[in-house]
Design an enzyme around this catalytic site. Structure first.
Site, PDB file in Angstrom:
ATOM      1  N   ARG A  19       0.803  -1.230   0.000  1.00 43.41           N
ATOM      2  CA  ARG A  19       0.000   0.000   0.000  1.00 43.41           C
ATOM      3  C   ARG A  19       0.836   1.279   0.000  1.00 43.41           C
ATOM      4  NH1 ARG A  19      -3.689  -1.309   4.944  1.00 43.41           N
ATOM      5  NH2 ARG A  19      -2.121  -2.932   5.218  1.00 43.41           N
ATOM      6  N   ASN A 177      -3.610  -6.875  19.491  1.00 48.81           N
ATOM      7  CA  ASN A 177      -2.215  -7.297  19.504  1.00 48.81           C
ATOM      8  C   ASN A 177      -1.343  -6.194  18.896  1.00 48.81           C
ATOM      9  OD1 ASN A 177       0.231  -8.631  19.224  1.00 48.81           O
ATOM     10  ND2 ASN A 177      -0.430  -9.743  17.383  1.00 48.81           N
TER      11      ASN A 177
HETATM   12  C1  UD1 Z   1       0.212  -8.367  12.605  1.00 44.41           C
HETATM   13  C2  UD1 Z   1      -0.375  -9.351  13.620  1.00 44.41           C
HETATM   14  C3  UD1 Z   1      -1.609  -8.722  14.258  1.00 44.41           C
HETATM   15  C4  UD1 Z   1      -1.237  -7.419  14.917  1.00 44.41           C
HETATM   16  C5  UD1 Z   1      -0.542  -6.489  13.919  1.00 44.41           C
HETATM   17  C6  UD1 Z   1       0.038  -5.300  14.653  1.00 44.41           C
HETATM   18  C7  UD1 Z   1       0.126 -11.602  12.798  1.00 44.41           C
HETATM   19  C8  UD1 Z   1      -0.388 -12.796  12.102  1.00 44.41           C
HETATM   20  N1  UD1 Z   1      -0.719 -10.580  12.940  1.00 44.41           N
HETATM   21  O1  UD1 Z   1      -0.753  -8.181  11.599  1.00 44.41           O
HETATM   22  O2  UD1 Z   1      -2.155  -9.596  15.231  1.00 44.41           O
HETATM   23  O3  UD1 Z   1      -2.411  -6.801  15.449  1.00 44.41           O
HETATM   24  O4  UD1 Z   1       0.570  -7.149  13.264  1.00 44.41           O
HETATM   25  O5  UD1 Z   1       0.536  -4.350  13.744  1.00 44.41           O
HETATM   26  O6  UD1 Z   1       1.262 -11.595  13.226  1.00 44.41           O
HETATM   27  N2  UD1 Z   1       6.481  -9.697   8.004  1.00 44.41           N
HETATM   28  C9  UD1 Z   1       7.588 -10.418   7.637  1.00 44.41           C
HETATM   29  N3  UD1 Z   1       7.428 -11.589   6.956  1.00 44.41           N
HETATM   30  C10 UD1 Z   1       6.211 -12.075   6.644  1.00 44.41           C
HETATM   31  C11 UD1 Z   1       5.073 -11.337   7.022  1.00 44.41           C
HETATM   32  C12 UD1 Z   1       5.240 -10.151   7.703  1.00 44.41           C
HETATM   33  O7  UD1 Z   1       8.722 -10.010   7.907  1.00 44.41           O
HETATM   34  O8  UD1 Z   1       6.149 -13.147   6.029  1.00 44.41           O
HETATM   35  C13 UD1 Z   1       6.669  -8.442   8.751  1.00 44.41           C
HETATM   36  C14 UD1 Z   1       6.139  -7.231   8.030  1.00 44.41           C
HETATM   37  O9  UD1 Z   1       7.173  -6.645   7.258  1.00 44.41           O
HETATM   38  C15 UD1 Z   1       5.725  -6.315   9.175  1.00 44.41           C
HETATM   39  C16 UD1 Z   1       5.351  -7.292  10.273  1.00 44.41           C
HETATM   40  O10 UD1 Z   1       5.936  -8.528   9.943  1.00 44.41           O
HETATM   41  O11 UD1 Z   1       6.806  -5.515   9.632  1.00 44.41           O
HETATM   42  C17 UD1 Z   1       3.838  -7.443  10.443  1.00 44.41           C
HETATM   43  O12 UD1 Z   1       3.311  -7.958   9.251  1.00 44.41           O
HETATM   44  P1  UD1 Z   1       1.935  -7.438   8.672  1.00 44.41           P
HETATM   45  O13 UD1 Z   1       1.662  -8.157   7.404  1.00 44.41           O
HETATM   46  O14 UD1 Z   1       1.908  -5.979   8.657  1.00 44.41           O
HETATM   47  O15 UD1 Z   1       0.929  -8.021   9.777  1.00 44.41           O
HETATM   48  P2  UD1 Z   1      -0.466  -7.427  10.188  1.00 44.41           P
HETATM   49  O16 UD1 Z   1      -1.494  -7.927   9.250  1.00 44.41           O
HETATM   50  O17 UD1 Z   1      -0.369  -5.977  10.394  1.00 44.41           O
END
Ligand code: UD1
Ligand code: MG
Length: 433
Positions: A19, A177
């Site tokens: 986004r 969370n």
């Molecule tokens: C996640 C949490 C959610 C929480 C929220 C807070 C999970 C499943 N969900 O959701 O409960 O309320 O954060 O902001 O954890 N990332 C990786 N590798 C991946 C996927 C993500 O490094 O394969 C990193 C992203 O770059 C980011 C972070 O993890 O910095 C969170 O990922 P994002 O996809 O934003 O999770 P949310 O849907 O926001």
């Protein structure tokens, strides 16, 4: 070292940030010229315990690694080749710390507003409760998008349910969370080999380690962060702008509490890395980025741009349309109007005339050179100071001079052509026509 004074941190930064609509990875987008990931690392590195950080990189890994090598060489990075979820991301760090027996802090690289104070309190809470796993939660009036915190009848944490997996009733829960966890590593590490991806997003969710720990009868605690702004995550350019404002408002408030006058908060931007001392006044439309020290009783602005690595002594005036970069300025010195001072050292009681430019950069050699002006130097208006030069104490330059050579103390340097006057020149022209 594995003791109470050392923890490991895993920072998740592999996600795409779709986004943002950007060619750059999300965590390298900047607030006050510092990438989001830098703000998170700074908050972690300033904790009262020693922290070794591991950054999980993926999208734009090369660029993120270049940034880390340059600015945070103590941090280690691990590659998550495919983004299979937050649980999978943490698992990539396991080979580096599988024998580590202390606490592991997990947080996200896109939440730049988290403060050291909250992280310290969070760690104290975890240790004081002898918890095996502590989750940081917070309350949002509008919790849309966040994972919801499900508690049992005794109000203990039982699980986190993602928005996309939540029932209508669970969606009403306002406790969410934050994505920040502390784990007693050896006790919780086995969870990562048992995570499943049978959920709405087909991802290995980090959130599932809560339910896993409850089922294993581990001690699971929740720490509720008071200020929900701290966990504000950046997913869009709108979020980035909003976070900049929050960070700035916080800084201005802190400065005013410490005795700095901010005439107009709406048009003043000051990086949290800048220190400003008591009784200095900041006039409107001032933008200060990077690390700077501005001492007491100065007047800054209106319309001043300070670009980092600057020191301004007591009782200085840095006025309108003035840009400073890498400038060390001693007490009682004035740079009042329309000037650029870059890569320079200015002594005390120096006066820089209006429209003075420090020519510090050679665009062919790409070199930057430094100029030194000793105490009491006076620069006439509209001068150019071509680095490298040194002007001795009380040296004086005439207006419109281009200073390319050192000037001795107490001397006048003047490089402009003498004024000549042609008598009746206008009259003669007119008569000819
Ligand atoms: C996640 C949490 C959610 C929480 C929220 C807070 C999970 C499943 N969900 O959701 O409960 O309320 O954060 O902001 O954890 N990332 C990786 N590798 C991946 C996927 C993500 O490094 O394969 C990193 C992203 O770059 C980011 C972070 O993890 O910095 C969170 O990922 P994002 O996809 O934003 O999770 P949310 O849907 O926001
Ligand atoms: Mg997110």
């Amino acid at each position: 070292m594995e003791n109470d004074n050392n923890i490991k941190a895993i920072i998740l930064a592999a996600g795409k940030g779709t986004r943002m609509k950007s060619a750059s990875p999300k965590v390298l987008h900047k607030i006050f010229e510092k990438p989001l990931l830098g703000w998170v690392l700074d908050s972690v590195n300033n904790m009262k315990v020693d922290v070794d950080s591991i950054v999980v990189v993926g999208h734009g890994a090369d660029e993120v690694n270049i940034f880390l090598d340059k600015e945070y060489e103590k941090s280690v990075s691990v590659l998550q080749k495919e983004q299979l979820g937050t649980g999978h991301a943490v698992a990539q760090a396991i080979p580096l710390i599988k024998d580590y027996s202390g606490n592991v802090l997990i947080l996200c690289g896109d939440t730049p507003l988290i403060t050291t104070k909250t992280l310290d309190e969070f760690l104290d809470f975890h240790n004081d409760n002898s918890s095996d796993i502590t989750l940081m939660t917070t309350i949002f009036d509008n919790p849309t998008g966040y994972g919801r915190i499900v508690r049992d009848s005794n109000n203990n944490l039982s699980e986190i349910v993602e928005q996309k997996d939540a029932t209508e009733v669970q969606k009403q829960i306002k406790e969410v969370n934050t994505g920040i966890y502390l784990l007693n590593w050896q006790k919780v590490m086995p969870a990562f080999s048992e995570l499943k991806n049978n959920n709405a997003q087909g991802e290995y969710y980090l959130t599932d380690i809560i339910k896993w720990s409850v089922n294993k009868n581990l001690k699971v605690s929740g720490y509720i962060a008071k200020d929900n702004k701290e966990i504000f995550g950046i997913n869009s350019r709108q979020n980035l702008s909003c976070a900049t404002k929050i960070m700035n408002d916080r800084k201005l408030d802190e400065l005013m509490t410490q005795g700095v006058t901010i005439v107009d908060c709406a048009s003043t931007f000051i990086s949290p890395d800048t220190v400003i001392m008591q009784d200095t006044i900041i006039y409107p439309n001032t933008y200060i980025e990077g690390k700077n020290l501005i001492k007491s009783n100065c007047k800054i602005g209106p319309m001043t741009h300070i670009r980092g690595n600057c020191e301004v002594g007591d009782f200085c005036k840095i006025g309108n349309f003035v840009e400073l970069k890498n400038a060390k300025i001693k007490n009682n010195t004035n740079v009042c109007h329309l000037s650029y001072v870059g890569d320079a050292e200015l002594g005390s009681n120096v006066n820089i005339g209006a429209g003075t430019i420090f020519a510090n950069y050679n665009s062919i050699t790409k070199e930057k050179k430094k100029s030194t002006l000793k105490d009491g130097v006076s620069i006439g208006s509209n001068s150019v100071i071509v680095a490298p030069v040194e002007l001795g104490e009380n040296a004086f330059t005439a207006a419109l001079s281009c200073i390319t050579k050192d000037v001795e103390k107490d001397s006048l340097a003047i490089t402009r052509c003498p004024q000549k006057e042609i008598k009746n020149w206008v009259k003669t022209k007119k008569e000819k026509n």
